[in-house]
Design an enzyme around this catalytic site. Sequence first.
Site, short mmCIF file in Angstrom:
data_model
loop_
_atom_site.label_atom_id
_atom_site.label_comp_id
_atom_site.label_asym_id
_atom_site.label_seq_id
_atom_site.Cartn_x
_atom_site.Cartn_y
_atom_site.Cartn_z
N PRO A 2 0.83 -1.21 0.00
CG PRO A 2 -0.02 -1.05 2.16
CD PRO A 2 0.72 -1.96 1.25
CD GLU A 3 3.82 3.35 -3.72
OE1 GLU A 3 3.89 4.59 -3.88
OE2 GLU A 3 4.49 2.55 -4.39
CE LYS A 58 4.76 4.26 2.09
NZ LYS A 58 5.37 3.11 1.42
NE ARG A 277 11.94 -0.49 -3.88
CZ ARG A 277 11.05 0.12 -3.13
NH1 ARG A 277 11.42 0.91 -2.14
NH2 ARG A 277 9.76 -0.05 -3.37
#
Length: 287
Positions: A2-3, A58, A277
């Site tokens: 989840p962002e 977040k 990433r």
Amino acid sequence: MPELPEVEIVRQTLEKKIRLKKVKKVLVRNRNLRFKIPLNFGNFLKGKQIIKVKRFSKYLILCFSSNNFCLLHLGMSGTIHLVQNKNQGCITNTSFYNSPILPKKHNHVEIIFENFKIVYNDPRRFGFFQIINNLNSLKKKFLNFGPEPFNSKFNIEYISSFFRGKKKNIKNFLIDQNFVSGIGNIYASEILFLCKIDPSKKVHLLKIDECKKIITNSRIVLLKAIRYGGSSIRDFRNAKGKKGNFQKNFKVYNREGLNCKRYRCEGVIKKKVISNRSTFYCNICQI
Ligand SMILES: [Zn+2]
């Protein structure tokens, strides 16, 4: 994972459902999340009234009428399910990712209200709950976080002074929470595509115009993702199926080898690894 947009969707759903409701009981099935749930967690929440559900970056923040707080971070795989007492087997997930109905396993925490409960599910257990005793401690918690893109503090003066003399690349900065809060790996690639900026460009070489684009496009991308998440939630609930989520609108993320979506650009989307990433970019319009 989840962002910010996904967490915002969860916040909106929770706010509608639990605002002004009183916690009746708490059930902790497994304390071993990223940080161990304290032994007094259940007693702390019991009988408290939730006056608001806020979000920073977040983090979800349950605000109680007693002026204390409970932080909740969903980690890599956390989801919150809303379960009505009488409607077993319905769509319960408050966001569009992962299982739409309450899974059988990994339901670590249940916060029980009068006619329903919220269930925290997290297979990988990187999420956590944290009790915060007062507003000062809450402020302290977020002291080292940069502003969110929506905040007026995320402006050209802030960015220019932050970038002065720094030789790290822009992709690294966008996912650095000390610089800006709430931009994750997916959205960083999308933002830089809209800006036509090479993700490997060193920040001290960015022109003022490019910094301005970063501000505008960070807001555009996150707001758009929230909007799509929102509409997908509505579809989700009405049609009881997954559709219309933001993934379908990605311009570069996970599109390696495909054609650039920009009008008249003949580029191809490439992938490279920056600080472990995956980063996606167009080999023509972002160079
Ligand atoms: Zn292109």
